[in-house]
Scaffold this motif. Structure first.
Motif, PDB file in Angstrom:
ATOM      1  N   TRP A  22       0.820  -1.149  -0.008  1.00 31.59           N
ATOM      2  CA  TRP A  22       0.031  -0.007  -0.203  1.00 31.59           C
ATOM      3  C   TRP A  22       0.854   1.353   0.003  1.00 31.59           C
ATOM      4  O   TRP A  22       0.469   2.255  -0.675  1.00 31.59           O
ATOM      5  CB  TRP A  22      -0.895  -0.098   1.160  1.00 31.59           C
ATOM      6  CG  TRP A  22      -2.317  -0.796   0.764  1.00 31.59           C
ATOM      7  CD1 TRP A  22      -2.746  -2.067   1.220  1.00 31.59           C
ATOM      8  CD2 TRP A  22      -3.375  -0.263  -0.083  1.00 31.59           C
ATOM      9  NE1 TRP A  22      -3.860  -2.083   0.499  1.00 31.59           N
ATOM     10  CE2 TRP A  22      -4.179  -1.131  -0.377  1.00 31.59           C
ATOM     11  CE3 TRP A  22      -3.465   1.151  -0.845  1.00 31.59           C
ATOM     12  CZ2 TRP A  22      -5.559  -1.092  -1.033  1.00 31.59           C
ATOM     13  CZ3 TRP A  22      -4.492   1.234  -1.544  1.00 31.59           C
ATOM     14  CH2 TRP A  22      -5.549   0.014  -1.580  1.00 31.59           C
TER      15      TRP A  22
ATOM     16  N   GLU B 152      -8.521  -2.803   4.502  1.00 35.88           N
ATOM     17  CA  GLU B 152      -9.498  -3.012   3.898  1.00 35.88           C
ATOM     18  C   GLU B 152     -11.025  -2.630   4.320  1.00 35.88           C
ATOM     19  O   GLU B 152     -11.602  -3.553   4.635  1.00 35.88           O
ATOM     20  CB  GLU B 152      -9.270  -4.802   3.417  1.00 35.88           C
ATOM     21  CG  GLU B 152      -8.025  -5.042   2.934  1.00 35.88           C
ATOM     22  CD  GLU B 152      -8.063  -6.493   2.680  1.00 35.88           C
ATOM     23  OE1 GLU B 152      -8.790  -7.300   2.990  1.00 35.88           O
ATOM     24  OE2 GLU B 152      -6.926  -6.910   2.370  1.00 35.88           O
TER      25      GLU B 152
ATOM     26  N   THR C  67      -7.832   5.110  -6.425  1.00 42.35           N
ATOM     27  CA  THR C  67      -7.846   4.063  -5.487  1.00 42.35           C
ATOM     28  C   THR C  67      -9.158   3.393  -4.926  1.00 42.35           C
ATOM     29  O   THR C  67      -9.379   2.491  -5.012  1.00 42.35           O
ATOM     30  CB  THR C  67      -7.276   4.399  -4.252  1.00 42.35           C
ATOM     31  OG1 THR C  67      -5.877   5.131  -4.330  1.00 42.35           O
ATOM     32  CG2 THR C  67      -6.784   3.415  -3.102  1.00 42.35           C
TER      33      THR C  67
ATOM     34  N   GLU D 235     -10.548   1.330  -7.744  1.00 41.09           N
ATOM     35  CA  GLU D 235      -9.683  -0.102  -7.811  1.00 41.09           C
ATOM     36  C   GLU D 235     -10.083  -0.995  -6.682  1.00 41.09           C
ATOM     37  O   GLU D 235     -10.308  -1.924  -6.556  1.00 41.09           O
ATOM     38  CB  GLU D 235      -8.347   0.169  -7.755  1.00 41.09           C
ATOM     39  CG  GLU D 235      -7.581   0.657  -9.172  1.00 41.09           C
ATOM     40  CD  GLU D 235      -6.104   1.272  -8.742  1.00 41.09           C
ATOM     41  OE1 GLU D 235      -5.651   0.675  -7.649  1.00 41.09           O
ATOM     42  OE2 GLU D 235      -5.748   1.881  -9.565  1.00 41.09           O
ATOM     43  N   ARG D 236     -10.473  -0.290  -5.305  1.00 38.96           N
ATOM     44  CA  ARG D 236     -10.813  -0.907  -4.243  1.00 38.96           C
ATOM     45  C   ARG D 236     -11.849  -0.416  -3.647  1.00 38.96           C
ATOM     46  O   ARG D 236     -11.850   0.191  -2.638  1.00 38.96           O
ATOM     47  CB  ARG D 236      -9.532  -0.853  -3.314  1.00 38.96           C
ATOM     48  CG  ARG D 236      -8.945  -2.293  -2.933  1.00 38.96           C
ATOM     49  CD  ARG D 236      -9.476  -2.914  -1.363  1.00 38.96           C
ATOM     50  NE  ARG D 236      -9.769  -2.427  -0.184  1.00 38.96           N
ATOM     51  CZ  ARG D 236     -11.057  -2.310   0.168  1.00 38.96           C
ATOM     52  NH1 ARG D 236     -11.987  -2.436  -0.651  1.00 38.96           N
ATOM     53  NH2 ARG D 236     -11.443  -2.053   1.403  1.00 38.96           N
TER      54      ARG D 236
END
Lengths: 249, 256
Positions: free
Chosen positions: B122, B156, B184, B187-188
């Motif tokens: 990360w 997460e 970001t 993507e997540r």
């Protein structure tokens, strides 16, 4: 002039002054540095001085460890909880003001003339000072970082190790410094009153014989060891834990 | 028999917040409690990004503190994500100054996951590959904020709280970091609740913008931002902002 030159000069000046005073007094109650040095080497050679110094050191170490860990735990709790602080504060004031001698005598009376009583007496004398200093540190701890620890659900052990203790470090170091100075002195009194070994016991013996030379020899050895601990242990420790402060980009 | 035709269960929102009232204790001997938030209700859907915009001192940070579970002295209810995964990026980066950036990110992982490389991964993703071993005091504020983002994403999260995350950065750095955050999140994906006083920032980062009133805070207006976050250009953002500022309702004059 380099700083260590000045230190050397200062020590030499002290020795000259001492020699001069001893010369003028010309009395067995004020021996010169030479006489003290002779006793110091003789006592070291016979093994007497290392033995008694070692015993005292062990007592200092044990009561220091005990006082620091118990004092830190109580200080942290009092610094972080207002209600606990309100409840325990009067006890703390009481503990801070009981004379060391009273604690020592009571420990010997209640527990007996044992090693445990001696070490407990010294630790109990020191704990209140550690509590006061650590409590100050815990109160000054950054609330933002503690909130961060809470939102990320850090365990209490992680919070203690990574968030709180690093902030307490200057306070702990101050407590350790003052602590050593105080504990050294109280251990001698404990030994004088109820132990058959240690520097305090020897000083008691020298006092009964009016042997000032022996007394000064043991005192000097004692001061030297205390200074060595400061230079060899506390100062390097301070530099090690404070390295993030001095790290340059 | 088959289950054909059974409608999918409605997804539980990442956040269901209902603050009936939050007061601060007043000052002085005959102190009267000061209401800070009153009747604030909001929901953040899974993967939705909501921005709260309001004048400074209006209780935005207080609201976020309640959502983060740091403040329980209020009347009302707060229901976070079902899995409890919540991460926060604070107004100040709030990194531990005595731990390296890598250690700071690693620390928020459960002990079993520490050292599995996700912290490193990360930090690299946030462009901090070179600076991992440094202490926060040795890097710029922009890099500290990147590390704070890495720390939030490494857990997460299902719900990400952002409290003025790019305040006191220079314009270009703040713009770069906003783009990084949008990418970001694409993507997540996770739900996000953002607090800001900057309408441009809110439109850039959110799907829905809520305009808050001065104390006691409540919601004055709600704007659905059209289009996907990652496809929005700066011209789109500027056009919508001008459009909002030109509206006649008093709510939009507050944030001008």
């Amino acid at each position: 002039m380099a700083p260590w030159h000045r230190t050397l000069l200062s020590i030499a000046g002290f020795l000259i002054l001492w020699e001069l005073a001893a010369h003028l007094a010309a009395s067995p109650t004020l021996p010169g540095p030479g006489a003290v040095a002779r006793v110091l080497t003789a006592e070291t050679a016979s093994g007497q001085l290392p033995y008694h110094l070692g015993v005292t050191l062990a007592r200092v170490a044990a009561s220091f460890a005990l006082a620091m860990s118990i004092g830190t735990a109580i200080g942290l709790a009092m610094g972080r909880s207002r209600s606990l602080n309100g409840f325990l504060d009067p006890w703390l004031v009481l503990a801070l003001n009981v004379p060391a001698l009273v604690v020592i005598v009571l420990a010997y009376v209640w527990i007996g003339l044992t090693e445990a009583a001696a070490i407990a007496a010294v630790a109990i004398n020191k704990i209140p000072n550690v509590v006061v200093q650590v409590r100050e540190g815990a109160r000054a701890a950054d609330q933002g970082l503690l909130d961060m620890a809470r939102t990320y659900r850090l365990s209490w052990l992680d919070t203690l190790r990574h968030v709180l203790l690093p902030q307490l470090q200057p306070y702990l170091l101050a407590a350790a410094r003052n602590g050593l100075a105080l504990i050294w002195k109280i251990v001698l009194v404990v030994e004088l009153l109820g132990r058959g070994s240690g520097v305090g016991f020897k000083i008691h013996l020298f006092f009964q014989l009016f042997d000032v030379t022996g007394l000064l020899a043991y005192t000097l050895a004692f001061v030297a060891v205390a200074q060595l601990i400061e230079l060899g242990l506390l100062s390097p420790m301070e530099r090690h834990v404070g390295r993030w402060r001095t790290a340059r980009p | 028999m088959s289950a054909v035709g059974a409608p999918p269960a409605p997804e539980r929102p990442a956040l269901d917040l209902n603050i009936a009232e939050k007061t601060f204790p007043g000052q002085g001997r005959h102190a009267v409690p000061v209401p800070v938030v009153r009747d604030l209700r909001l929901r953040v859907g899974a993967r939705e990004s909501v921005a709260l915009v309001g004048p400074s001192g209006c209780g935005k940070t207080t609201t976020l503190g309640i959502v983060a579970g740091l403040d329980r002295a209020f009347t009302g209810t707060v229901q976070g994500p079902a899995d409890g995964r919540l991460a926060c990026v604070f107004q100040e980066p709030r990194l531990l100054p005595w731990r390296s950036l890598a250690q700071n990110v690693e620390l928020v992982l459960p002990p079993a996951r520490r050292g599995d490389g996700s912290a490193r991964c990360w930090l690299e993703r946030m462009g901090l590959g070179e600076a991992m071993a440094r202490y926060p005091g040795q890097v710029s504020l922009g890099m500290q904020r990147r590390a704070a983002l890495a720390r939030a994403f490494v857990t997460e999260p299902s719900l990400l709280l952002l409290d003025e995350p790019f305040v006191s950065l220079d314009g270009p750095t703040a713009r770069r970091l906003r783009r990084l955050l949008v990418e970001t999140l694409a993507e997540r994906p996770c739900a996000a609740l953002l607090v800001t006083h900057d309408l441009r920032e809110a439109i850039t980062l959110a799907d829905r913008v809520l305009i808050l009133s001065p104390r006691p805070t409540c919601i004055l207006a709600e704007i659905q931002v059209p289009g996907r976050r990652e496809e929005r250009t700066e011209t789109d953002v500027e056009r919508l902002r001008q459009d909002l500022l030109d509206r006649p309702e008093p709510a939009f004059r507050l944030i001008a």
